[in-house]
Design a protein around this motif. Structure first.
Motif, PDB file in Angstrom:
ATOM      1  N   GLY A  23      28.456 -36.412 -56.886  1.00  0.00           N
ATOM      2  CA  GLY A  23      29.633 -36.885 -57.589  1.00  0.00           C
ATOM      3  C   GLY A  23      29.723 -36.303 -58.986  1.00  0.00           C
ATOM      4  O   GLY A  23      28.841 -35.583 -59.452  1.00  0.00           O
ATOM      5  N   ASN A  24      30.809 -36.629 -59.650  1.00  0.00           N
ATOM      6  CA  ASN A  24      31.025 -36.113 -60.995  1.00  0.00           C
ATOM      7  C   ASN A  24      30.008 -36.643 -61.994  1.00  0.00           C
ATOM      8  O   ASN A  24      29.689 -35.958 -62.960  1.00  0.00           O
ATOM      9  CB  ASN A  24      32.443 -36.444 -61.456  1.00  0.00           C
ATOM     10  N   ILE A  31      25.005 -30.741 -65.947  1.00  0.00           N
ATOM     11  CA  ILE A  31      25.616 -29.729 -66.815  1.00  0.00           C
ATOM     12  C   ILE A  31      25.407 -30.087 -68.275  1.00  0.00           C
ATOM     13  O   ILE A  31      25.083 -29.224 -69.097  1.00  0.00           O
ATOM     14  CB  ILE A  31      27.112 -29.577 -66.481  1.00  0.00           C
ATOM     15  N   GLY A  32      25.569 -31.365 -68.615  1.00  0.00           N
ATOM     16  CA  GLY A  32      25.372 -31.803 -69.993  1.00  0.00           C
ATOM     17  C   GLY A  32      23.943 -31.616 -70.459  1.00  0.00           C
ATOM     18  O   GLY A  32      23.685 -31.184 -71.588  1.00  0.00           O
ATOM     19  N   ALA A  33      22.992 -31.937 -69.587  1.00  0.00           N
ATOM     20  CA  ALA A  33      21.580 -31.778 -69.945  1.00  0.00           C
ATOM     21  C   ALA A  33      21.231 -30.308 -70.134  1.00  0.00           C
ATOM     22  O   ALA A  33      20.521 -29.941 -71.080  1.00  0.00           O
ATOM     23  CB  ALA A  33      20.689 -32.402 -68.872  1.00  0.00           C
ATOM     24  N   ALA A  34      21.735 -29.462 -69.256  1.00  0.00           N
ATOM     25  CA  ALA A  34      21.448 -28.029 -69.376  1.00  0.00           C
ATOM     26  C   ALA A  34      22.059 -27.456 -70.650  1.00  0.00           C
ATOM     27  O   ALA A  34      21.394 -26.749 -71.418  1.00  0.00           O
ATOM     28  CB  ALA A  34      21.984 -27.287 -68.152  1.00  0.00           C
ATOM     29  N   GLY A  35      23.316 -27.756 -70.864  1.00  0.00           N
ATOM     30  CA  GLY A  35      23.981 -27.255 -72.075  1.00  0.00           C
ATOM     31  C   GLY A  35      23.365 -27.816 -73.339  1.00  0.00           C
ATOM     32  O   GLY A  35      23.184 -27.099 -74.334  1.00  0.00           O
ATOM     33  N   ALA A  70      30.964 -38.794 -69.098  1.00  0.00           N
ATOM     34  CA  ALA A  70      32.213 -38.088 -68.812  1.00  0.00           C
ATOM     35  C   ALA A  70      32.458 -37.989 -67.305  1.00  0.00           C
ATOM     36  O   ALA A  70      33.576 -38.189 -66.824  1.00  0.00           O
ATOM     37  CB  ALA A  70      32.186 -36.696 -69.441  1.00  0.00           C
ATOM     38  N   GLY A  71      31.404 -37.700 -66.534  1.00  0.00           N
ATOM     39  CA  GLY A  71      31.540 -37.617 -65.083  1.00  0.00           C
ATOM     40  C   GLY A  71      31.874 -38.956 -64.453  1.00  0.00           C
ATOM     41  O   GLY A  71      32.666 -39.043 -63.514  1.00  0.00           O
ATOM     42  N   LYS A  76      35.950 -42.572 -61.878  1.00  0.00           N
ATOM     43  CA  LYS A  76      36.804 -43.762 -61.896  1.00  0.00           C
ATOM     44  C   LYS A  76      38.275 -43.389 -61.779  1.00  0.00           C
ATOM     45  O   LYS A  76      39.026 -44.027 -61.049  1.00  0.00           O
ATOM     46  CB  LYS A  76      36.579 -44.547 -63.194  1.00  0.00           C
ATOM     47  N   ARG A  77      38.691 -42.359 -62.518  1.00  0.00           N
ATOM     48  CA  ARG A  77      40.091 -41.933 -62.455  1.00  0.00           C
ATOM     49  C   ARG A  77      40.445 -41.433 -61.056  1.00  0.00           C
ATOM     50  O   ARG A  77      41.518 -41.710 -60.544  1.00  0.00           O
ATOM     51  CB  ARG A  77      40.377 -40.851 -63.490  1.00  0.00           C
ATOM     52  N   MET A  78      39.542 -40.679 -60.437  1.00  0.00           N
ATOM     53  CA  MET A  78      39.813 -40.150 -59.100  1.00  0.00           C
ATOM     54  C   MET A  78      39.882 -41.272 -58.076  1.00  0.00           C
ATOM     55  O   MET A  78      40.707 -41.244 -57.173  1.00  0.00           O
ATOM     56  CB  MET A  78      38.743 -39.133 -58.708  1.00  0.00           C
TER      57      MET A  78
END
Length: 118
Positions: A23-24, A31-35, A70-71, A76-78
């Protein structure tokens, strides 16, 4: 410094490769951890005592938490976007390529635009 960045980059590629069916929330965290780890390593190396490892660790934690949040919001929006007119769960009809829902009051099924499915 370059060994640390190469290690973080390799770990990031492996983590992101596992995100194809998640999931997101999970994807955002990875992605956040890597960046964050990459940015933290660069900042940590160039600021203060020059400790890239500590900067990478802090960046990974902060980036992972921000990405997960953020994910989660995107999930939730989806989830809310794919509901029938009265909040019913939508199902996908492979034959017609359309979404439909069941009306609990009538027992009938309708397409997401309200058209009777039959």
């Amino acid at each position: 410094m370059s060994k640390i960045i190469m290690t973080i980059t390799a770990a990031s590629v492996l983590a992101l490769g596992a995100c194809t069916t998640t999931g997101n929330t999970e994807r955002g965290a990875a992605i956040g951890a890597a960046g964050g780890a990459i940015a933290g390593a660069i900042i940590g190396n160039n600021v203060g005592s020059g400790d890239a490892k500590t900067g990478a660790a802090i960046g990974a934690v902060v980036g992972g938490a921000g990405g997960a949040y953020a994910g989660s919001e995107k999930d939730k929006r989806m989830d809310n976007a794919r509901r029938g007119p009265n909040g019913e769960k939508l199902y996908y009809d492979n034959n017609t390529g359309r979404y439909y829902f069941f009306d609990s009051r009538s027992g009938n099924s309708y397409y997401e635009n309200g058209q009777f499915r039959g």
